[in-house]
Structures are given as structure tokens and as C-alpha cells.
Enzyme design. Structure first.
Site, PDB file in Angstrom:
ATOM      1  CG  ASN A 210      57.564  78.660   7.985  1.00  0.00           C
ATOM      2  OD1 ASN A 210      56.662  78.244   7.983  1.00  0.00           O
ATOM      3  ND2 ASN A 210      58.129  79.297   8.466  1.00  0.00           N
ATOM      4  CG  ASP A 279      67.341  78.497   7.859  1.00  0.00           C
ATOM      5  OD1 ASP A 279      66.677  77.626   6.979  1.00  0.00           O
ATOM      6  OD2 ASP A 279      67.267  78.016   9.158  1.00  0.00           O
ATOM      7  CE  LYS A 289      50.988 100.108   3.951  1.00  0.00           C
ATOM      8  NZ  LYS A 289      49.786 100.439   3.298  1.00  0.00           N
ATOM      9  CG  PHE A 324      60.690  67.350  11.994  1.00  0.00           C
ATOM     10  CD1 PHE A 324      60.472  67.436  13.382  1.00  0.00           C
ATOM     11  CD2 PHE A 324      59.691  66.811  11.433  1.00  0.00           C
ATOM     12  CE1 PHE A 324      59.535  66.720  14.063  1.00  0.00           C
ATOM     13  CE2 PHE A 324      58.623  65.940  11.795  1.00  0.00           C
ATOM     14  CZ  PHE A 324      58.404  65.911  13.484  1.00  0.00           C
ATOM     15  CE  LYS A 338      68.836  70.627   6.879  1.00  0.00           C
ATOM     16  NZ  LYS A 338      67.642  71.065   6.365  1.00  0.00           N
ATOM     17  CE  LYS A 342      69.895  71.380  11.809  1.00  0.00           C
ATOM     18  NZ  LYS A 342      69.550  72.998  11.828  1.00  0.00           N
TER      19      LYS A 342
END
Ligand code: PMT
Length: 394
Positions: A210, A279, A289, A324, A338, A342
Site C-alpha cells: 500500500n 487486511d 516466479k 488510526f 473503530k 477495537k
């Protein structure tokens, strides 16, 4: 907070150098032990004897003077310094320190210094607004975590009016108080920070990643250390240098990050999870490969990863958890969800358009007691400081 502190005052070649005598005198009156370092050009504006008389310490003007003892002076001074103030700071000294030049005592000390640095620029407005100087200031803020006290508007030595006068002595003293008071607020606390974006392998050369650069997490670890905390940084792959003096554990995948977080969790007081943890990960990682085939499509099955922060939330005890929320829509409601799910103490909500990869970010800090503070666009270092100050209120 100033009483009993070792303050190193760097003075450079500006007409405002005479004001440093007043700064020195105020600091000594407040009980600080002041050591003055002057550049050669500063001594052409004001005599070292002035400062020696005020602070009762030898004024250092040259790295090659015979050291008073056999410990190398700039290192021993760096070890005992509680804050390094450069006032006035010329464009020249800002540029030299930003480039790591160490060709006199003051710049050598800056390279060796581990304490917070407060810089008070003083120069003609056109010089102050010069893009290269501004880039040097930005660099010092990001790499050294340097604090800057803006120059003031008024009549300048060159006769022009504008931005560039040395900040007032009161403002400089207040800034020192603020930095010194915050340098102890997390002393004795152990903080775990996660940073960066995990990489989930597909085959030996391909992975799912990401856009996290790690800058937010690294800024948090530097700020936490400046606040006196002992910091463990668990970092996914980034392009960033490890922050000096911070134990950094490098991981690649979400699974490895989870393992290291769970290992460190029992010994820490606070966890700040700034990492962009995948996730999902590929169900199967090919040892070879993956070759292109004649087919037009390729299916990659993914498995859900454990939510590390949620797992900590289920066994948090009296530890403080900060998460975050990176959202593309419904930012605050999703972040509040969240925070609750959490079992966090604070959540830092940021829209995915503002935070990833940039040096600045715009966040809203939401506490479990309902406090909600939307910050303006700030450097990630400044956001990190605000998060830590908010966390102390938890
Ligand atoms: O690294 P930068 O380029 O500076 O960018 C900063 C940032 C945008 C990455 C950062 O500000 C940020 O938003 N980090 C969290 C990104 C993320 O994974 O957000 P999330 O809403 O998907 O996750 C919520 C929280 O759970 C986060 O604290 C995350 O670390 C944590 N999490 C997520 C997934 C997972 N499997 N385990 C987790 O612990």
C-alpha cells in the site's frame, strides 16, 4: 522548568547578536546553566567577554581551542545539554546545519547534539522567504525534529520593514519552557509505535502493498523520544532512515508485524498503531516466479489477516491504545466505530487523500470520552506532538 537545566546558546553573525546578551541574562536569572558558542562572525558583532561575564562559563568560539579537559568538548557538551538554542540564526548557519556541515564548533555541536534544538531565524525578509532557506528549515524540522520560532515583522537592519526581526526574548524563553516541560512528560513510559505499509508476498518478487511511507509512525517515534519516552518502533518496509536512538524492528508482512507487536506488548505502557497493515494476504505464496499464461485473467485468492489492534484491545488492561483510521468516506463515523470496536483510547482519523506518503497531514483526534479535535494541515511531526499531548490527557 528552566531552573537547573543546561542550555547551550549558539550565536551567529547577525546584528541581532547583541540581543543574545539579554536572552543569556534572562536564562541565568531563571536558574539555567548557560554555555555560549559563538561563530567567528558573531564575535565581530559582540564580544565573547560579554557572555562570559553574564553566564560565568567559558565562551566557545573555535573547535580547535585546547579543550579544558581531555573529554572531547563538543561531545561532552552535547551529552549534558538539555536544549540547544540558536539565536540569532542566520541563513548561513541554517543551511550549514541542514547540510550536515561541521566546520566550526557550533556546526560540529549541532551534528553531535541529541537534545531538542530551537532555532530563531533572523535576517532580511527576502532571505527568509528564499525557497532554499525554507527547504532547509523544512528539512531540519523533519530530520532533526528542530523547533523554530518565527521571526517578527518590523524595521530590519537593512532599513527595510518586514519579516525577519529576532523573536522577542519573552517568546524565546516561553518556547524553551514549552520544549523543556514537554521533554519530561513521557519519561518512564515505554511506547510501541508501528509504521509503514506491510508487504504481502505473492511470489519471490511480487507482493501486495500500500502507499504508506512510514512518515507518520516515524514522526511519532521521534516525538515520543523527545518527550522522554523509551520507544520501540516496529516498521514495515519504508525508504526512511531509522530514527537515531530508537530501537527499530523491521518486518515485512502483517503476520510478522503481529508477532513482533505481541512480543513487545507485555512490556509497554502505550501502543500507537500508525502502520497500514494489510487486511488480506495471498492464500498461497508461490516459491517460483509465477509465469504468464495464455489465459487473459488470473485469480489470486486472499485470506483475511488478524486485526492486530483489535486483538490488543481485547487484552489492553490499563495500557493506552491509539489507532488510526484511514477512510475514503464517512471519516468521523467510521473512525468512531473503530475506536469503539477495537477498544481504543484515541483514534486519529485521516482521509486517505491527505495522509499517505506526504510530509504533512490533516487529522481529527477522537478520544473515547468524546473529545474530538480537528487539526489544520500540519507537518507530521507537529501532528505527532499534538497526538502525544492529547494522549497525556487520556
Ligand atoms: O505512513 P504515511 O505515509 O505517513 O501515512 C500515514 C497513514 C495514512 C498510513 C496513517 O496516518 C494511517 O492512517 N495509518 C493507518 C492505516 C490503516 O491501516 O488504517 P485502517 O483504518 O485500515 O486500520 C485501523 C487501525 O487498525 C490502524 O491503527 C491500523 O494500524 C490497525 N490495523 C489495521 C489492520 C490490521 N490487520 N491490523 C491492525 O492493527
Amino acid at each position: 522548568m528552566i531552573k537547573g537545566k543546561n542550555i547551550v546558546l549558539g550565536i551567529t553573525g547577525s546584528i541581532a547578536a547583541y540581543k543574545s546578551a539579554d536572552i543569556t541574562s534572562q536564562l541565568v536569572k531563571l536558574g539555567a546553566n548557560v554555555t555560549v558558542i559563538m561563530t567567528k562572525s558573531a564575535t565581530r558583532f559582540i564580544s565573547p567577554l560579554t557572555f562570559q561575564t553574564i553566564c560565568k562559563n567559558k565562551v566557545i568560539t573555535d573547535i580547535f581551542e585546547a579543550p579544558s579537559s581531555f573529554d572531547v568538548e563538543h561531545i561532552s557538551l552535547a551529552d549534558k545539554s538539555d536544549i540547544f538554542l540558536i539565536a540569532p540564526a542566520t541563513a548561513n548557519i541554517i543551511g550549514k546545519i541542514a547540510c550536515g556541515i561541521a566546520d566550526d564548533f557550533l556546526t560540529t555541536f549541532a551534528v553531535a547534539c541529541k537534545s531538542p534544538i530551537l532555532i530563531a531565524p533572523t535576517m532580511n525578509e527576502r532571505m527568509y522567504l528564499n525557497p532554499i532557506l525554507q527547504e532547509n528549515i523544512k528539512k531540519l524540522k523533519e530530520i532533526y525534529g528542530a523547533h523554530f520560532i518565527e521571526p517578527e515583522k518590523g524595521r530590519l537592519a537593512c532599513g527595510e520593514k518586514g519579516l525577519g526581526r529576532l523573536a522577542s526574548v519573552d517568546k524565546i524563553i516561553a518556547a524553551i519552557e514549552d520544549i523543556l516541560s514537554s521533554s519530561d512528560i513521557l519519561r518512564g513510559k515505554k511506547i510501541l509505535v508501528t509504521a509503514g505499509g506491510t508487504c504481502e508476498p505473492i511470489d519471490p518478487i511480487r507482493y501486495i502493498g500500500n502507499r504508506s511511507s512510514g512518515k507518520m509512525g516515524y514522526a511519532l517515534s521521534v516525538a515520543a523520544k523527545e518527550f522522554g519516552a523509551e520507544v520501540i518502533l516496529i516498521s514495515a518496509p519504508t525508504q526512511l532512515e531509522s530514527p537515531p536512538g530508537i530501537k527499530t524492528i523491521f518486518v515485512e508482512t502483517a503476520a510478522q508485524m503481529r508477532e513482533e507487536v505481541l512480543k513487545a506488548f507485555p512490556e509497554v505502557d502505550i501502543v500507537i498503531s500508525a502502520a497500514a497493515v494489510a487486511d488480506f494476504s495471498p492464500q498461497k505464496v508461490s516459491t517460483q516466479k509465477i509465469k504468464k499464461t495464455t489465459k487473459d485473467s488470473f485469480t489470486l485468492k486472499l485470506n483475511k489477516n488478524p486485526d492486530i489492534l483489535a486483538e490488543l484491545g481485547r487484552k489492553k488492561g490499563n495500557k493506552i491504545l491509539v489507532g488510526f483510521a484511514a477512510e475514503s468516506e464517512n471519516l468521523i463515523p467510521n473512525a468512531k466505530k473503530k475506536l469503539k470496536e477495537k477498544n481504543l483510547d484515541l483514534i486519529v482519523a485521516n482521509d486517505i487523500k491527505t495522509g499517505f506518503g506526504k510530509d504533512t497531514t490533516q487529522v481529527t483526534i477522537i478520544a473515547k470520552d468524546g473529545r474530538c479535535e480537528e487539526l489544520p494541515l500540519l507537518s507530521k511531526k507537529e501532528v505527532a506532538v499534538r497526538i502525544l499531548k492529547e494522549l497525556i490527557g487520556v
